[in-house]
Design a protein around this motif. Structure first.
Motif, short mmCIF file in Angstrom:
data_model
loop_
_atom_site.label_atom_id
_atom_site.label_comp_id
_atom_site.label_asym_id
_atom_site.label_seq_id
_atom_site.Cartn_x
_atom_site.Cartn_y
_atom_site.Cartn_z
N ASN A 345 1.01 -1.17 -0.03
CA ASN A 345 -0.05 0.04 -0.11
C ASN A 345 0.85 1.28 -0.22
OD1 ASN A 345 -2.74 -1.20 0.09
ND2 ASN A 345 -2.12 -1.99 2.24
N ASP A 380 -9.64 -2.29 5.33
CA ASP A 380 -8.12 -2.66 5.31
C ASP A 380 -7.92 -3.67 4.28
OD1 ASP A 380 -6.57 -1.08 7.18
OD2 ASP A 380 -8.13 -1.81 8.48
N LYS A 383 -8.61 -2.35 0.57
CA LYS A 383 -7.40 -1.33 0.24
C LYS A 383 -6.27 -2.31 -0.05
CE LYS A 383 -4.62 2.37 2.50
NZ LYS A 383 -4.52 3.01 3.83
N LYS A 590 -11.97 5.08 -8.26
CA LYS A 590 -11.99 6.40 -7.76
C LYS A 590 -13.14 6.40 -6.66
CE LYS A 590 -10.11 9.32 -11.18
NZ LYS A 590 -10.47 10.27 -12.21
N LYS A 593 -12.40 3.73 -3.51
CA LYS A 593 -11.40 4.57 -2.82
C LYS A 593 -11.88 5.70 -1.87
CE LYS A 593 -6.35 6.08 -2.91
NZ LYS A 593 -5.44 6.49 -3.89
N SER A 594 -12.60 6.24 -2.35
CA SER A 594 -13.34 7.57 -1.49
C SER A 594 -14.01 6.54 -0.38
CB SER A 594 -14.23 8.32 -2.26
OG SER A 594 -15.41 7.58 -2.90
N TYR A 595 -14.78 5.67 -0.73
CA TYR A 595 -15.67 4.98 0.46
C TYR A 595 -14.57 4.48 1.49
CZ TYR A 595 -19.52 5.17 -2.66
OH TYR A 595 -20.30 5.73 -3.78
N ILE A 596 -13.36 3.75 1.09
CA ILE A 596 -12.40 3.45 1.97
C ILE A 596 -11.89 4.56 2.86
CG2 ILE A 596 -10.10 2.45 1.95
CD1 ILE A 596 -10.83 0.62 -0.47
N GLU A 597 -11.46 5.59 2.02
CA GLU A 597 -11.06 6.70 2.75
C GLU A 597 -12.04 7.04 3.95
OE1 GLU A 597 -10.29 9.47 -0.19
OE2 GLU A 597 -8.38 8.66 -0.38
N HIS A 598 -13.36 6.91 3.92
CA HIS A 598 -14.42 7.25 4.95
C HIS A 598 -14.90 6.12 5.59
CE1 HIS A 598 -14.47 10.72 2.01
NE2 HIS A 598 -14.98 11.38 3.31
N ASP A 599 -14.07 4.90 5.53
CA ASP A 599 -14.67 3.84 6.45
C ASP A 599 -16.08 3.51 6.24
OD1 ASP A 599 -11.97 3.66 7.30
OD2 ASP A 599 -12.52 4.77 9.16
#
Length: 620
Positions: A345, A380, A383, A590, A593-599
């Motif tokens: 990562n 995680d 990701k 994209k 990834k945004s959903y991952i950044e916001h958990d």
């Protein structure tokens, strides 16, 4: 007394044997003088010199490494070496005494001949006495009675090795070769295989030893099926070659395991593999895992230039690096080993690694694969499995890597869990980049296969431990099935796919027929010498059904739409499967990834379903 001697340190045992041999030499010398010239008045100083000059045998015993021999294993080869050393010893004491003792040459020759014969007999008596005393002492103990399957040319060596053990007592040989049935091997009779049940009943046999580990798979399976109903433990020697050469002894016997049954004769083109990786630099992600480490070990046996290991587990990385160093030390053509503790990562670190080492081949094995753990750690895991893979793809592409191979799983086919779905997206990423309209130099491909035996996520180690602990053996569902393959076989085929890859292929390994986990558990129980507990009041080990885990399928699949072709290797297929074009995939990723950044796990799951329409998932 025997136990006292056996428990002595190595140096004290050697001192004891040397002192005993000196006393035997003096006794032999004195006896020879008395027998030859009792009535001659030979000066006492010359008699003393004659007696003590014979102690130079120690020099020859040392030069021939006789005192390094373990006397309880004394055999024919030791006897030959002893003979050569005593011949040289006899010649030397004849020469010494001829010039320094005033005894007539005839009497001297007679005395030395008698001394050497007497000394040789006493030495042999002492050595064989040790063997007999140890064996008789061992017989007094409670010994496990065994039957040996096979009676070939190495039967005697095997038998001797067993007899030197203090735990086992060979009762009989069994064989299905009519030419050997009825023969006697070192006082042990060869019986037909049909007599095994009577031998077990009459002699309380505890296990059967298969004395030929090189026996062909079909034959081995036939033998094991014959023994299956006996409720008797079956063991196998690791290697008769090693046994005879002394690198292993009988204590190294091992239990027959399920991999001894599932073994197949898979052929790979080793010459082409050698040519492809000759003097190349190879990078392996997830190098500390089951597949990654085996990849490293098999690559290390080729004439590679450098291998770069990437793993985020310090312990696993150290373990693989240590083994590779050991392999490298034994090789004539050395290769460089670079162990990097990092995470896929971390894209900036990955770029630095690729720039520094310039790998030509990348095997991407890094992934979170344990289904229940992934289900509890969706953010995680996605990701790592998706965007970690994307990092490696893009950096490999920018670095002009020759070939990139993604290690995938059958759980990516029609996935029902996050792990399988995330691996399917990783596959789609590889397919999208491989089929991009832009001209690219890197060849991207995927290899997909099912469970490998003894991997970190395999049921085999779990079953083995549960059997050792006395049960119960836990199976999730009576109808659950899985594909199985040996790690070494899977990795050999992975290397072969890298030869035939031209870009964009989804290679699928031939996993054979699926195996019911319930039957696998039963086979492992019976091979261990235990019974399967069928009813509540029965003896034996219980198989307990625990229910399907979250995201777990009853049946695994290898193809999404069953469209595939064969390759020149019948164990490797190429699947034809739909994928998303790179531009469309970039937009999907994209959002993901945004959903991952916001958990946001719920939106992550919905987006995965959007990317992988066949994903059937119901979060519990």
């Amino acid at each position: 007394m025997i136990n006292f001697l056996l428990n002595l340190s190595r140096i004290n045992k050697i001192i004891f044997v040397v002192v005993t041999d000196i006393l035997l030499s003096i006794l032999a010398s004195a006896s020879s003088i008395i027998l030859i010239e009792m009535y001659l008045l030979i000066p006492i100083n010359e008699i003393i010199f004659f007696v003590f000059s014979n102690i130079i045998f120690i020099l020859f015993f040392y030069l021939f490494n006789i005192y390094k021999t373990i006397n309880r294993f004394f055999g024919i080869q030791d006897l030959k070496i002893l003979f050569y050393s005593i011949v040289l010893y006899a010649i030397s004491i004849l020469i010494i005494n001829y010039f320094l003792v005033s005894i007539s040459f005839i009497i001297l020759c007679q005395g030395i001949l008698l001394q050497v014969i007497t000394f040789s007999l006493l030495i042999l008596l002492s050595r064989f006495s040790v063997v007999l005393l140890i064996q008789n002492s061992a017989i007094k103990k409670e010994k496990k009675k065994i039957v040996i399957y096979g009676s070939g040319s190495l039967a005697f060596e095997i038998l001797q090795s067993i007899r030197s053990s203090q735990e086992y007592e060979p009762i009989a040989f069994i064989d299905d070769d009519p030419n050997t049935i009825g023969r006697i091997i070192n006082n042990i009779k060869v019986y037909p295989i049909e007599n095994i049940e009577n031998l077990k009943i009459n002699n309380e046999i505890e296990f059967i030893l298969i004395a030929n580990p090189q026996i062909k798979f079909d034959k081995r399976k036939q033998i094991l099926n014959y023994f299956d109903s006996l409720d008797i433990e079956i063991k196998i020697l690791p290697s008769l070659k090693d046994l005879v050469s002394g690198t292993v002894n009988f204590e190294d016997i091992k239990n027959i395991d399920v991999k001894d049954i599932l073994d197949r004769e898979i052929k790979i083109n080793l010459d082409e593999i050698r040519n492809q990786f000759n003097d190349e630099i190879i990078l392996v992600t997830g190098a500390g895992g089951s597949i990654g480490s085996e990849l490293c070990f098999q690559l290390s046996n080729l004439n590679i230039k450098k291998i770069v290991l990437i793993d985020h587990s310090e312990f696993n990385l150290y373990r693989v690096q240590t083994e590779l160093v050991r392999i490298n030390d034994q090789k004539k053509n050395k290769f460089d080993i670079v162990a990097i503790l990092s995470n896929i990562n971390d894209s900036e670190r990955l770029k630095s690694i690729f720039n520094e080492h310039s790998p030509q081949y990348v095997f991407h094995a890094a992934a979170y694969k344990h289904v229940p753990i992934v289900e509890e750690n969706i953010v995680d895991s996605v990701k790592n499995n998706v965007f970690g893979t994307l990092n490696v793809i893009e950096i490999a592409l920018a670095s002009n890597v020759k070939k990139f191979l993604l290690i995938s799983t059958d759980k990516a086919v029609n996935p029902t869990n996050i792990m399988g779905a995330s691996k399917r997206i990783a596959e789609i990423c590889v397919q999208a980049y491989a089929n991009d309209n832009e001209k690219i130099r890197t060849i991207f491909s995927i290899v997909r296969f099912g469970n490998v035996l003894d991997s970190s996520g395999s049921v085999i180690p779990l079953f083995r431990k549960q059997i050792k602990d006395g049960g119960p053996i836990t199976v999730t569902h009576p109808e659950i099935t899985r594909f199985f393959m040996l790690i070494s076989e899977a990795v050999g085929l992975i290397l072969e796919t890298s030869i035939i890859s031209t870009g964009g292929e989804v290679f699928v390994l031939n996993m054979g027929k699926p195996v019911k986990i319930k039957n696998l558990a039963k086979k492992m129980i019976t091979l261990s010498g235990n019974k399967v507990k069928e009813n509540h009041d029965d003896d034996g080990l219980e198989i307990k059904y625990t229910g399907l885990r979250k995201g777990e399928k009853l049946y695994e699949e290898l193809f999404i739409n069953n469209k595939y072709i064969t390759t020149k290797n019948k164990e490797i297929f190429i699947a034809y499967e739909n994928f998303i074009k790179k531009n469309d995939l970039v937009n999907h990723l994209k959002e993901l990834k945004s959903y991952i950044e916001h958990d946001d796990e719920d939106k992550i799951v919905l987006k995965i379903k959007d990317i992988v329409p066949e994903f059937e998932y119901e979060k519990l």
